[in-house]
Structure formats: structure tokens, C-alpha cells
Design a protein around this motif. Structure first.
Motif, PDB file in Angstrom:
ATOM      1  N   ALA A   1     -17.691 -27.566 -33.589  1.00 51.43           N
ATOM      2  CA  ALA A   1     -17.171 -27.462 -34.956  1.00 51.43           C
ATOM      3  C   ALA A   1     -15.986 -28.410 -35.158  1.00 51.43           C
ATOM      4  N   LYS A   2     -15.055 -28.430 -34.196  1.00 55.68           N
ATOM      5  CA  LYS A   2     -13.901 -29.330 -34.302  1.00 55.68           C
ATOM      6  C   LYS A   2     -14.331 -30.783 -34.160  1.00 55.68           C
ATOM      7  N   ALA A   3     -15.318 -31.025 -33.303  1.00 56.12           N
ATOM      8  CA  ALA A   3     -15.815 -32.393 -33.134  1.00 56.12           C
ATOM      9  C   ALA A   3     -16.383 -32.902 -34.450  1.00 56.12           C
ATOM     10  N   LEU A   4     -17.213 -32.075 -35.111  1.00 53.33           N
ATOM     11  CA  LEU A   4     -17.812 -32.489 -36.376  1.00 53.33           C
ATOM     12  C   LEU A   4     -16.736 -32.738 -37.432  1.00 53.33           C
TER      13      LEU A   4
ATOM     14  N   THR B   1     -23.963 -33.980 -33.045  1.00 51.76           N
ATOM     15  CA  THR B   1     -23.180 -32.748 -33.172  1.00 51.76           C
ATOM     16  C   THR B   1     -23.870 -31.748 -34.081  1.00 51.76           C
ATOM     17  N   GLU B   2     -24.453 -32.212 -35.173  1.00 46.80           N
ATOM     18  CA  GLU B   2     -25.182 -31.312 -36.070  1.00 46.80           C
ATOM     19  C   GLU B   2     -26.334 -30.622 -35.333  1.00 46.80           C
ATOM     20  N   LEU B   3     -27.016 -31.344 -34.463  1.00 51.54           N
ATOM     21  CA  LEU B   3     -28.110 -30.736 -33.691  1.00 51.54           C
ATOM     22  C   LEU B   3     -27.578 -29.663 -32.744  1.00 51.54           C
ATOM     23  N   GLN B   4     -26.434 -29.934 -32.099  1.00 55.33           N
ATOM     24  CA  GLN B   4     -25.857 -28.942 -31.191  1.00 55.33           C
ATOM     25  C   GLN B   4     -25.394 -27.703 -31.955  1.00 55.33           C
TER      26      GLN B   4
END
Length: 752
Positions: free
Chosen positions: A109-112, A137-140
Motif C-alpha cells: 500500500a505504501k509502495a503504491l 504492485t497493483e497485482l500484489q
């Protein structure tokens, strides 16, 4: 003499001063913060690259503690840039590597949030790479639709701009995602697309290898073989080439192409560049030989792996030891050798489930050894009680053994010139100290028993029963289990656990599909051990299930019916039993209730046709129950007898019509068929209870009427053909005497 360092420093300061404050801010930001952050970032990424990982593995694994600490420092340093130097030229880079750090720390979440923030920065050089990481990141985060959309956009832009590396990353991410989702058809489409457009032969080799794995998952083994074989057509790394050839050998094994599998493995073994994978090659060779039932060759290869010195993180050593244990256990029935290898496997590096399996096997064979030794020891003590000379003989033999052991140790010691002593055979000396010499570990000092012979027999029989259970349940050798069960029952009768041994014997018969003997054993238990839990278990096996009066609503009907039956109030008993079966058809008492209704009609009221109708219903509804099995044979005999009588009546009438001859009428008893003379079950109107002379229109009476009418209609004389009529003319007048009653019950214990 000029100091060049001083001149360089002065010029640098002058350039920065002339360039203005922005350059100075970038300079101080880089050397004070970003430089250190980049060092930590590079350290973490290098650590990740050292970890062997399937490039098509979708789910990210936690990074090492080294990388995790480095990423924490990256976040701290770059956060300072974002807070105090927002105008710095390193602002974009700081945002990006913070996002990557959060991604590998699995804080998606923070990465996105950081990647999305960077997306708003205009004209950043990191836009395309940032978009790639947004998709990953969206896939994870399981936002699959958005993630795939982002990756498709990345592929298009990267192809247009010639960004080969980013294009490859986008394809790999998509392939890994579809493989993870088990959407193999989509993965195949993407792989073939990539193989057509990519110019990177090393990556194409990796993708071709992944294609083989996908075909394996789809169970299309022939296409998998083709895919693995094409890997060498590109430029695979040593690791990728080895993996593809190893999988090629495994797939050929699945196709039972044993020769091709061995050929591939021998080629791998012959090439020095694959020497680091020798353990895997030799292990897989053993697996192929084992599949071919070439047991000696399999043992030879697994034994080679067992002696290898491998890195601590490799599981091959433990797996080879498990295979050796299984070979000795299942193929050669050598439990001592099996125990040795399972014990070695339990102390090896293995996956959690494999290690648990090895430990459980070690415990099993430790218990097997304990039981076997106890049985041997206690049986010898029984012999000592019967013949004390045997105890004396064994004691003398044990003293001789100790003397030989001492002499052996003395012969092995050499006195040196300096007076010291050393072992001539260090290995032998070590074996003597550790007890590794097998014959020595088996000898124990004889002891005369301190308990009675009967107590010893109880102990021996209990150990044999436990050993039988071990063979039956854990070792899965039912014949050995049968041997010990029979031994206990034949030689150690009337022990506290004898009912359990008998039940175990019945279970053995079930395991070998001998239901006849199994039912006989369970019936014996049910009859002989009433009140014991084992009798309830036998009842369940036989279909005679107990019931709970407090929780089973049908129980009250049954109790009331039994009360009426005891008081010889048969009409009420019939009504109660039938109501139970009608209202509670799923109850465990339902088949027993129907059986009871039929039994009353048959044995108490003498209405055999009514009994037959009820038994027919019982067989139709509860054919697997013990009650249905009990009445099935006599019900069939009754139907055949009734059919015979109807045929005789039809023949008699037809002969009367054709020959105009009067044939004596066959006596009947008010619609019921007279079956047996002088039999307890024959119909005798005088014995029918007065209360039921006028039969009520109960369901069983209606069903009886329908049953008889159907049989009569099916057997109408008009249905006979002319040829059959001619044949029947020759038949003499039917005998009016009756045959043995076919409804006589086999047992009445079911109603106890």
C-alpha cells in the motif's frame, strides 16, 4: 610546486558559485543524503540478486535481514530528501527507490502511494519504469484488472521506445501472474508472443523453460518435452540449461520413456559445468531406476548421494535417505536398515512435511524394535520358568560373549615404544565404543523372571497385539498383523483385551475383502461381548446402530411398540412400529421397526403375505441393513413359491377348459397361500387373533392387496401362448401337498 587537489577544489567551488543556489542544493543533497541512500539501495538489490529465485515466481518472498535493514535505511534517507529538499534533482529518484523499498518489504500500500505520487511529477525520466512498478504492485494488492491494464500500457510504450529491458520485465510479470492464477492458456499466448518479438536469447531460453512447466501443469507432456528441448536453441545460462534438461528427464519418466530419461541424466553427469548439480542428477537417476523396479541400481545411486558432502541448504541428501528407508521398508522388509536411513534423514535438511515424515518413521521403528525386543525377552523368561536349565545355559553363553568381547578389544590394542597404547583398527575401536557393531548391541544379560508365568503371558500377548496393530495400521503389512492376532487368540486366550483382538481380526478380514468372515467375527463380538464398547463398534459394522433415547425422537415410538409387543398387543405394536418407519425413515431404528412389523405378522399372527409385503418394503428401502440381509433369501423363496402356486392354479383351470375334466380344487385359507404342513409358520386361521379378524386398512394391508393383485394380473391364464397351453396339457394334476416354509427366520437375536 602546484597542489592539484587545491586547484581542483577551488575550481569546483567557483563553478558551483557561478551556477547558482540550485546546483549547490543538488550537490549538498547528493553527498549528504542521496549518496548514502543509494549505497544502501544497491546493497539490498545485490543481496536479492544473490538469492536463487524462479524469475516467474509471482508471489514475492520476504527478503533477508540484510536487505531488510538496508531498505529501512533507504526509506529513512530518502524521506529526508522529500521533506527537506523537495526542489532537489534527486526528488524523483528518492520517491522511486522508497517505493521499491516498500515493495520488497511487502508494504504494498505504501509502495503504491509513492509510485502514484511519482506519477504526478511531470516529465520525469522514470515514468515508464515507475508505471511498470505500479502494475506489479497493483497485482500484489490483488487489483488484478488494474495491474494487467498498467502492464499492457508498459508493453506498448516500451516496444515503441525500444526499452527492451522494461518490455521483458512486463512480459515476465504477466507470465508469472497467469501461472500463479493457473490461467495456463493465457500464459501460453503471452509466452509465444514474447518469443516472437524478443531479441534477447538468454531471456527467451528462460521463457521457453517456463513454457515447458506450463505444459506440464496442463498434463500435455509431449508438448512439455518439446518446450524443454528448445531451451538449448537459445542462449541459456548454466542454471536454466540444467533445469530444463532435468525437467526433460522427469517428463520422460512420466511418459515412461525410461531410456530417454537415463540418457539425458547421463549427459548431464558427463559435463563438468553441471558438477554443482551432481547430487540432483544422481538422485533423479535413482528415481528413474526405482520406477523401473531396478532396485539395486536405485540403491546404488541413492547411496552415492547419501555419502556426498553437500551445502547445508540442500535437501537432496535427506530425500535420498528417505528413499533408501522406503526401499528397505517396502521392497526388502528389512526394518532395521530402514530405521537407520529414516533416522539419518530426520537429522538432515528437509522441508517441514518431509522432516515430519522422517521423524514419524524413526519413532515408528523405534517402537517396533522395543516391542520386538520385549517379546523376545519375555518369551525367554517364560522358557526359564518352565525349564531353569535354559536360564543357566543362556547365562553361560552371555559370560562367554563378554570374554570374547574383551579378547577382541585386547587384540586391537597396540603398545607403542613410549609405553602408550593405540587401537590397531581405529574404526573398529570407535564402533566398539559407540556400540555400532550390531551383534554386540543385541546381547543382554539374562534375567530370571520375578513375576508369575500368567503375568508374563499377559505382557507378551499385549505386546504381540500392539505389534499386530503396528503391522496393520502403520506398516501396512496385513498378513503379519493376521499372524500376531491369531497367535494371541490361539495361545493367549481370555485376556482383558481379547475382545479388541477379535475385533482387529474382523478388521483384517475387511481389509482383504473377505466380508463373509468379517461379518461372522463381528456377529460373534456382538453376541458375546454385549455391554462392552467393542460390541457397539461391531454393531455399527453390522448396521445395528445403537440409539440415544434422549436425542432420538423416534425412540419413543420404538419403546412404546416394544411395550405393546411384550404385552402381546400385536395390532398396537404393528401400528407403533409402522408409524416410526413412516415418520422417521432416516432413523437408525427405521429398518429394525419394519423388520419387527414383518416378524409380528409372520410369527405371531401367521399372515405370511402381510409379512412378505413388509419384508419387501424393508429390502427396497434399507437393502444394506442387517435386517434386510436376514430376510432377503426367504423373501425370494416366498415369491417363488407363490409364483409356483399361481402357475399350478392357472394350469389347472386351463386343463379344465381344454379337457372338460373336473380338477379337484386346491384348498386356500381365505386368500393366504398354504405353504408348509406342520411348520410353525404355516397359515392357520384358528391361530389368528380374534382382534384382527377384520383387518384395518393400514398401509401394509393396502400394499399387500396391491402386491397380490399385481402378481395375479401378471399370471392370468389368458397370457399363456397356444404352444404353452399344449405343453401344459401333458402336466398332471398339481399336488396339493405343501413344501417347507420359506419364511422361517434364520435368527431372532436381532430383536433382542
Amino acid at each position: 610546486m602546484f597542489n592539484y587537489k587545491q586547484i581542483y577544489s577551488a575550481c569546483l567551488v567557483l563553478i558551483i558559485f557561478i551556477s547558482g543556489c540550485g546546483t549547490w542544493e543538488n550537490f549538498t543533497t547528493y553527498f549528504n543524503v542521496y549518496y548514502n541512500a543509494k549505497l544502501h539501495y544497491d546493497e539490498a538489490m545485490e543481496d536479492i540478486s544473490k538469492t536463487e529465485k524462479d524469475i516467474f515466481e509471482f508471489k514475492e518472498k520476504p527478503v533477508s535481514s540484510v536487505a531488510d535493514k538496508a531498505f529501512t535505511k533507504v526509506i529513512e534517507k530518502c524521506s529526508a530528501i522529500l521533506q527537506y529538499n523537495p526542489e532537489s534533482a534527486y526528488f524523483d529518484d528518492a520517491l522511486f527507490i522508497i517505493g521499491v523499498a516498500y515493495y520488497y518489504k511487502q508494504n504494498y500500500a505504501k509502495a503504491l502511494r509513492k509510485f502514484r505520487e511519482l506519477e504526478t511529477v511531470p516529465e520525469t525520466e522514470l515514468a515508464l519504469e515507475n508505471k511498470l512498478w505500479i502494475g506489479k504492485t497493483e497485482l500484489q494488492l490483488r487489483n488484478f484488472e488494474e495491474g494487467i491494464k498498467q502492464l499492457e500500457e508498459v508493453k506498448k510504450i516500451a516496444a515503441d521506445e525500444g526499452e527492451e529491458e522494461i518490455l521483458e520485465q512486463a512480459y515476465k510479470t504477466q507470465i508469472a501472474f497467469h501461472f500463479f492464477q493457473e490461467s495456463y492458456e493465457n500464459a501460453v499466448i503471452i509466452i509465444n508472443d514474447f518469443l516472437n518479438i524478443s531479441e534477447n536469447d538468454e531471456t527467451k531460453a528462460e521463457v521457453a523453460f517456463q513454457l515447458g512447466k506450463i505444459y506440464t501443469e496442463l498434463n500435455d507432456l509431449n508438448k512439455a518435452v518439446e518446450a524443454y528441448a528448445t531451451v538449448v536453441n537459445y542462449s541459456p545460462s548454466i542454471r536454466t540449461e540444467f533445469q530444463s534438461k532435468l525437467e526433460l528427464a522427469k517428463t520422460n519418466l512420466q511418459l515412461q520413456n525410461y531410456d530417454q530419461s537415463i540418457e539425458v541424466l547421463q549427459e548431464l553427469r558427463a559435463e563438468d559445468k553441471f558438477s554443482q548439480y551432481l547430487d540432483l542428477i544422481v538422485y533423479q537417476t535413482g528415481v528413474v531406476y526405482l520406477e523401473q523396479e531396478k532396485l539395486n541400481e536405485a540403491i546404488e545411486n541413492f547411496a552415492v548421494v547419501d555419502t556426498m558432502k553437500l551445502p547445508s541448504e540442500k535437501e537432496t541428501l535427506g530425500r535420498a535417505r528417505i528413499k533408501l528407508g522406503e526401499l528397505w521398508e517396502y521392497k526388502f522388509m528389512d526394518f532395521d536398515s530402514a530405521a537407520k536411513y529414516y533416522n539419518k534423514a530426520a537429522s538432515s535438511i528437509l522441508l517441514v512435511e518431509e522432516k515430519s515424515y522422517a521423524i514419524s518413521k524413526t519413532t515408528l521403528f523405534r517402537n517396533y524394535k522395543r516391542l520386538s525386543e520385549n517379546i523376545f525377552k519375555n518369551e525367554r523368561q517364560l522358557v526359564y520358568i518352565q525349564d531353569r536349565q535354559e536360564f543357566v545355559k543362556d547365562s553361560i553363553d552371555y559370560q562367554d560373549y563378554l570374554f570374547e568381547l574383551k579378547q577382541d578389544s585386547t587384540r586391537n590394542i597396540v603398545t607403542n615404544p613410549d609405553g602408550t597404547q593405540t587401537a590397531r583398527d581405529n574404526n573398529r575401536a570407535r564402533d566398539l565404543q559407540t556400540g555400532a557393531v550390531q551383534v554386540e548391541t543385541q546381547r543382554t544379560k539374562p534375567e530370571f523372571p520375578k513375576i508369575s508365568a500368567d503375568s508374563l503371558k499377559t505382557i507378551v500377548s499385549k505386546d504381540k497385539y500392539d505389534l499386530g496393530n503396528m503391522f496393520f495400521i502403520e506398516l501396512e503389512v496385513p498378513d503379519s498383523a493376521y499372524y500376531y492376532y491369531k497367535d494371541v487368540l490361539d495361545n493367549y486366550p481370555k485376556r482383558p483385551f481379547t475382545p479388541n483382538v477379535v475385533y482387529a481380526l474382523g478388521s483384517y478380514y475387511l481389509s482383504v475383502d473377505d466380508s463373509l468372515h468379517a461379518d461372522s467375527v463381528f456377529q460373534f463380538i456382538y453376541n458375546e461381548y454385549q455391554g462392552l464398547p467393542v460390541a457397539d463398534q461391531a454393531a455399527r459394522r453390522l448396521g445395528i446402530l445403537e440409539f440415544d433415547v434422549e436425542t432420538d425422537s423416534s425412540a419413543q415410538f420404538y419403546i412404546e411398540a416394544e411395550k405393546n409387543l411384550t404385552e402381546e398387543n400385536y395390532p398396537e405394536a404393528i401400528q407403533n412400529f409402522y408409524a416410526l418407519a413412516d415418520k422417521f425413515p432416516e432413523s437408525v431404528l427405521a429398518p429394525k421397526a419394519l423388520y419387527s412389523v414383518g416378524w409380528v405378522w409372520e410369527n405371531k399372527l401367521g399372515h405370511l403375505d402381510s409379512a412378505a409385503i413388509i419384508y419387501d418394503t424393508l429390502v427396497a428401502r434399507y437393502d444394506k441393513s442387517l435386517y434386510a440381509k436376514d430376510v432377503f433369501a426367504k423373501l425370494q423363496n416366498y415369491k417363488q413359491e407363490m409364483l409356483r402356486k399361481h402357475i399350478e392354479d392357472s394350469v389347472a383351470k386351463k386343463k379344465e377348459e381344454l379337457e372338460d375334466v373336473k380338477i379337484p380344487e386346491v384348498k386356500n385359507t381365505e386368500g393366504d397361500i398354504e405353504i408348509i404342513k406342520n411348520d410353525s409358520l404355516k397359515i392357520n386361521n384358528k391361530n389368528v387373533i380374534d382382534e384382527i379378524e377384520d383387518e384395518p386398512k393400514t398401509p401394509e394391508n393396502l400394499r399387500r392387496k396391491e402386491f397380490l393383485e399385481a402378481e395375479k394380473e401378471r399370471l392370468q391364464p389368458d397370457s399363456l401362448s397356444k404352444s404353452k397351453i399344449d405343453t401344459l396339457k401333458e402336466i398332471e394334476e398339481p399336488d396339493t401337498s405343501v413344501k417347507a416354509d420359506t419364511l422361517k427366520p434364520k435368527t431372532r437375536t436381532l430383536l433382542k
